[in-house]
Every structure is written in C-alpha cells, then in structure tokens.
Design a protein around this motif. Structure first.
Motif, mmCIF file in Angstrom:
data_model
loop_
_atom_site.group_PDB
_atom_site.id
_atom_site.type_symbol
_atom_site.label_atom_id
_atom_site.label_comp_id
_atom_site.label_asym_id
_atom_site.label_seq_id
_atom_site.Cartn_x
_atom_site.Cartn_y
_atom_site.Cartn_z
ATOM 1 N N ALA A 344 0.836 -1.203 0.000
ATOM 2 C CA ALA A 344 0.000 0.000 0.000
ATOM 3 C C ALA A 344 0.864 1.244 0.000
ATOM 4 C CB ALA A 344 -0.916 -0.014 1.222
ATOM 5 N N GLY A 345 1.973 1.189 0.707
ATOM 6 C CA GLY A 345 2.886 2.331 0.743
ATOM 7 C C GLY A 345 3.388 2.675 -0.642
ATOM 8 N N ARG A 346 3.708 1.636 -1.391
ATOM 9 C CA ARG A 346 4.193 1.886 -2.757
ATOM 10 C C ARG A 346 3.096 2.477 -3.624
ATOM 11 N NH1 ARG A 346 7.579 -2.570 -1.663
ATOM 12 N NH2 ARG A 346 5.977 -4.105 -2.154
ATOM 13 N N ARG A 347 1.903 1.901 -3.503
ATOM 14 C CA ARG A 347 0.790 2.443 -4.280
ATOM 15 C C ARG A 347 0.519 3.897 -3.899
ATOM 16 N NH1 ARG A 347 -2.396 -1.390 -6.988
ATOM 17 N NH2 ARG A 347 -3.487 0.352 -7.939
ATOM 18 N N ALA A 348 0.628 4.168 -2.596
ATOM 19 C CA ALA A 348 0.353 5.526 -2.099
ATOM 20 C C ALA A 348 1.313 6.526 -2.734
ATOM 21 C CB ALA A 348 0.479 5.569 -0.579
ATOM 22 N N SER A 349 2.592 6.196 -2.758
ATOM 23 C CA SER A 349 3.581 7.115 -3.330
ATOM 24 C C SER A 349 3.315 7.349 -4.805
ATOM 25 C CB SER A 349 4.995 6.548 -3.160
ATOM 26 O OG SER A 349 5.353 6.592 -1.808
ATOM 27 N N ALA A 350 3.049 6.242 -5.510
ATOM 28 C CA ALA A 350 2.845 6.364 -6.955
ATOM 29 C C ALA A 350 1.591 7.170 -7.269
ATOM 30 C CB ALA A 350 2.756 4.966 -7.571
ATOM 31 N N LEU A 351 0.527 6.875 -6.531
ATOM 32 C CA LEU A 351 -0.719 7.607 -6.761
ATOM 33 C C LEU A 351 -0.566 9.080 -6.414
ATOM 34 C CD1 LEU A 351 -3.449 5.135 -5.486
ATOM 35 C CD2 LEU A 351 -3.249 6.100 -7.795
ATOM 36 N N ALA A 352 0.159 9.358 -5.332
ATOM 37 C CA ALA A 352 0.368 10.752 -4.921
ATOM 38 C C ALA A 352 1.058 11.511 -6.038
ATOM 39 C CB ALA A 352 1.196 10.800 -3.639
ATOM 40 N N ALA A 353 2.071 10.886 -6.623
ATOM 41 C CA ALA A 353 2.803 11.552 -7.708
ATOM 42 C C ALA A 353 1.853 11.881 -8.856
ATOM 43 C CB ALA A 353 3.947 10.660 -8.188
ATOM 44 N N GLY A 354 1.021 10.912 -9.209
ATOM 45 C CA GLY A 354 0.098 11.121 -10.323
ATOM 46 C C GLY A 354 -0.921 12.212 -10.029
ATOM 47 N N LEU A 355 -1.449 12.183 -8.822
ATOM 48 C CA LEU A 355 -2.472 13.165 -8.444
ATOM 49 C C LEU A 355 -1.889 14.570 -8.383
ATOM 50 C CD1 LEU A 355 -4.246 11.048 -5.685
ATOM 51 C CD2 LEU A 355 -5.231 11.753 -7.883
ATOM 52 N N ARG A 356 -0.663 14.670 -7.873
ATOM 53 C CA ARG A 356 -0.014 15.986 -7.817
ATOM 54 C C ARG A 356 0.227 16.511 -9.232
ATOM 55 N NH1 ARG A 356 4.001 13.317 -3.623
ATOM 56 N NH2 ARG A 356 2.921 13.776 -1.673
ATOM 57 N N ASP A 357 0.675 15.590 -10.071
ATOM 58 C CA ASP A 357 0.935 15.987 -11.453
ATOM 59 C C ASP A 357 -0.357 16.449 -12.107
ATOM 60 O OD1 ASP A 357 2.820 16.179 -13.666
ATOM 61 O OD2 ASP A 357 1.607 14.595 -14.591
ATOM 62 N N ASP A 358 -1.460 15.900 -11.622
ATOM 63 C CA ASP A 358 -2.770 16.262 -12.147
ATOM 64 C C ASP A 358 -3.261 17.579 -11.559
ATOM 65 O OD1 ASP A 358 -4.875 15.103 -13.891
ATOM 66 O OD2 ASP A 358 -6.101 15.471 -12.110
ATOM 67 N N GLY A 359 -2.542 18.088 -10.560
ATOM 68 C CA GLY A 359 -2.892 19.396 -10.023
ATOM 69 C C GLY A 359 -3.493 19.394 -8.633
ATOM 70 N N LEU A 360 -3.650 18.224 -8.045
ATOM 71 C CA LEU A 360 -4.220 18.176 -6.697
ATOM 72 C C LEU A 360 -3.119 18.315 -5.648
ATOM 73 C CD1 LEU A 360 -6.778 15.249 -7.083
ATOM 74 C CD2 LEU A 360 -7.268 17.701 -6.907
#
Length: 427
Positions: A344-360
């Motif tokens: 889950a930690g790995r998924r969290a980091s990856a998703l965070a990167a994507g969401l930030r890149d998306d502007g959130l």
RNA sequence: GUGGGCGUAGUGUAGCGGUUAACACGUCAGGUUGUGGCCCUGAAGAUCGAGGGUUCGAUCCCCUCCGCUCACCCCA
C-alpha cells in the motif's frame, strides 16, 4: 553549548505567517503594476561610498547604522540601509535616462540597519518602495503619494493619515536653515540637550523632537514653506491642489501640511510625506518618502529629478493582522493518503505523484503508523479527503475515499489517478 | 549609545527557602479485530537563562553577565 537564535533584530517568518506576507507582497506588485511601475531588483549590498554620498555623511544611518564590511578583495561594501540609492545607481549605470521619462520602478526586499530593536523596528526589515525618476512635475509627486495610499487601502488598513511638507531645494533651503538656526539660538536655553547638540549639524531635526517643551518651540519656529523660492512655491501649491483632486476617489484621504515634518536622509528636496496611523505613537510610520532632485547627480549621473517612497512591510503586516484586514484561508490538502502495509505504501507514493501531477494537493500520511493515527493525522491536516489503501483495497483495486469535511459517505474508487481525481473534483 | 520591565518543557502559564517543579495546549502512543473530529489513558519533553554569593539547603533572596522586550535617539 550554544543554543542558536535568530540574531537580534531579525525574525523568522514561519509557514503559518506566510499568507499575510504573500498577501502584502501581492498587493504591492498589483498596485505597482496598475500605476505602470515595473519591478527592479538590486543587490543587497553596494559600494559603501554609494550610501555615504547618496544618503549623506551626516545622517544617523551612515554614521552609526550601516552594516559595512570589507570583502576578500579589499572593497568596502555595505548591506543596503535603504532602497533609493540602489535604484538610482542602477538608473545611471544602465542609462535608463534613454528610456521614456519618467522611469517608474518598484522593489521589495530586505533593508539592514544596525539599531536597537523595539516594536516595529528591526535590524533587518522588509520594504516595498517605488521610484519615479526623470520627471520633476508635481503630477508625479501626487501619483507616487496616490500609489502609496492606494496600496495601504488595498491591504484593508484604515485610519491612516498623510502628512506632507515641502523642505525647499538648494536654492531656497540655505536661507531657511539660517532662519531656523537663528530662531533656535534665541531659544537655546529652552530646548533639550539633544537638540542643542544637533542645532548646527542638523537643524531640521529639531523640528520633530518629541519632547513637549521642544514641540512647543518647534510649533512657533520658522516654516520651510514660508521660505520657498518661486519655483518651489509653485511646485508646492500644485501638489496641494492635485492632492485635493484625489478626494473624489479617496474620501478619507486626510492630509495635513505639517511644517515640522522632516526626513532623516539628506537627499530629499521639496515634497516630503509620511503615512501613519491616526493615533500614532512611537515607531509608527508605515510609509515615507519624498522628492530627491539632486541625488542622481550626486552619485554621478546627469542632473535628474526623482521621487519615491519606502514602506515597512513588517509594520504593514502587523497592521493587517491588528485590523483583521486579511484572513488566510485555512485550506488543507485535497487528499491525504492513508496506507497500511508495504504494498500500500508503494501504491500511495505512486498515486500521490500522479495526483499531484494532475494538479491536486496531496500528502502521504506518515508511514508505519496505525490506521487510527493516520486518520487523526489527516484530520489535523484539515484535508478534504482521506484515501485509504490497505490489503483489501489492493486486492479489490478500489480505494476507500472518505470525505473529512462534511458528513458525506465514504465510497470506493478505482485506484487510478483519473478515477480519484474525478471523484475528488466532482463533489 | 541611554533608561524601564522580564527570563520555569515547543507554546502559554502556576509554583514554593526544603523529598520525584505543576497545569493547559501541542507532539507521539494507546482506548481489541483496518477509519478522523469529542472523550479517556499513557509517554516523551525544563540542567527553573548563565556564573557567583547568602544559607544546613535555592527555581524562589543578593550581585554580575547574557538574552528578550518596551521606550528614547533615529527611521520603514
């Protein structure tokens, strides 16, 4: 063991304070732009000689307040104790007299003076200042004053007043200074010791002595405006007239022609002004400036007129807080990702990167903490949503998105940037 | 440079000439099986600014220094 602190007279601006500064700096830039003033940045240190000549050898600033040092090449440099000399130096150095006149510029930045700190006074403070160089007309005087007034109003600071005076120019001032000295010599026994000492050196300064006795004497002293030469007189009257023309726009623009208003820097000529709170006491000047028609020539340029002001952002920010002129939005991140386990930690980091890149705005909750602790953390961050990822969610491919602000229902959302971003934005 | 006030955990405060210096907020950890805010429990965190003196004994009394703060000077 040394326990370090910020040096005397300096301060840290912590993250929670920053919104007020961003607000003030934004208003400074916005107001400047509206008046056609372009930003200029100059070095924080300059040749010591620039200030000695520009600001004036006899001023307190030069005599005892400058941070002066010698660099490894043996040059004497000084941390800027004010902003005008730098800008004028840049004007001369870059031949800005070849641009359409006047050249309108503003700056914000740190100013350094070795003083004993007290309320509203620091060894390093921040100024917002403007300079209009290359136009001697009274319209520009009033434009600069209007800019300053407009700026302060844009900060939602009210209850300020403008004090204004004319201290003449090299043609008429000598006669005035003579008259002033004569007057004070006749009252030498009635003024304080300080005043006696500075009578010959800086006679103008006696006028703004704060002691009651001295004030009474200052009130009856000769007025600079009674000694103006024809040119200065005409300029002064025009400034007053033009100032009256601002009252339609600024009904509360109260100004006082204060014959005891003088300034501490030698370069000022003709118009000088200050803006301060109405019941001012102590270090309260929020903004002060004036005309400096001899300065450019003094530092090696062609004879060129100029006018400007400096304002203490530290004092203004304090006023903004005091008057509640600005309330920072208490917004937290859009999403805090709560995660349990290594996957889950790995998924969290990856998703965070994507969401930030998306502007959130996304924060990943501290790893290794219990779910409850991570939820508490999310709450203390004032987040809009907690996105929960554990073994279940990894297996099902759906994260749990829990709204933290209202009473909304927690819902399952596919663990993809797109789906999460849509869900967060869609509400 | 001159004068006044003040120095107790991250912050704000309490305390008394004498065993482990208190409280609130904050931080961290818990309150059974993976879910925040309120509530409850616990933990960490202060050589009571530093040095000297008085005293059997000082965080508390005295002196010096340092620091912070307010005011003067001056300025934004």
């Amino acid at each position: 063991m040394p326990s370090f602190r910020a040096p005397r007279g300096t301060y840290d601006i912590l993250p929670e304070e920053q919104p007020y500064w961003v607000f003030a700096l934004h208003k400074a830039a916005e107001t400047s732009a509206r008046f056609g003033y372009g930003r200029i940045d100059t070095p924080m240190f300059e040749a010591t000689d620039l200030f000695e000549r520009g600001v004036g050898d006899a001023t307190d600033i030069v005599q005892k307040e400058m941070y002066t040092f010698e660099d490894h090449g043996g040059d004497s440099l000084t941390l800027r104790p004010e902003g005008t000399a730098n800008v004028c130096r840049a004007y001369v150095e870059h031949g800005l007299h070849n641009q359409p006149q006047p050249v309108r510029m503003y700056y914000t930045g740190a100013i350094f003076r070795y003083e004993r700190p007290q309320a509203g006074r620091f060894r390093q403070h921040t100024q917002f200042g403007v300079e209009a160089i290359g136009d001697s007309s009274p319209q520009v005087d009033v434009e600069v004053i209007e800019l300053g007034w407009s700026f302060i109003r844009s900060l939602n600071i009210t209850g300020t007043q403008l004090r204004i005076n004319s201290i003449g120019d090299p043609e008429c001032r000598p006669a005035y200074l003579d008259a002033l000295r004569d007057y004070y010599r006749n009252h030498i026994d009635e003024v304080c010791d300080d005043d006696r000492q500075r009578l010959e050196r800086a006679p103008l300064r006696l006028l703004d002595c704060k002691k009651t006795r001295c004030q009474a004497i200052g009130n009856a002293a000769p007025r600079s405006t009674d000694f103006l030469c024809d040119a200065c007189e005409e300029h002064w009257m025009s400034v007053i007239t033009l100032l009256d023309g601002l009252k339609d726009t600024y009904p509360d623009l109260e100004y006082y022609a204060d014959h005891r208003l003088v300034r501490g820097l030698d370069y000022y000529t003709r118009t000088v002004f200050e803006i301060e709170p109405e019941n001012a006491a102590g270090q309260s000047t929020l903004l002060g400036g004036g005309r400096y028609d001899g300065l450019i020539e003094l530092i090696g340029g062609q004879p060129t007129s100029g006018i400007g002001f400096g304002s203490g952002l530290d004092r203004l920010v304090a006023q903004v807080k005091e008057q509640h002129g600005y309330e920072p939005p208490g917004s937290g991140p859009d999403v805090v990702i709560v995660h349990l386990g290594e996957d889950a930690g790995r998924r969290a980091s990856a998703l965070a990167a994507g969401l930030r890149d998306d502007g959130l705005t996304v924060i990943v909750a501290p790893a290794g903490r219990s779910m409850r602790a991570q939820m508490r953390y999310s709450n203390s961050m004032n987040a809009q949503y907690a996105l929960i990822i554990g073994d279940r969610e990894i297996e099902s491919g759906e994260g749990s998105l829990r709204p933290l602000q209202g009473d909304g229902e927690q819902l399952g959302v596919p663990l993809s940037v797109e789906a999460i971003a849509d869900a967060v934005r869609g509400s």
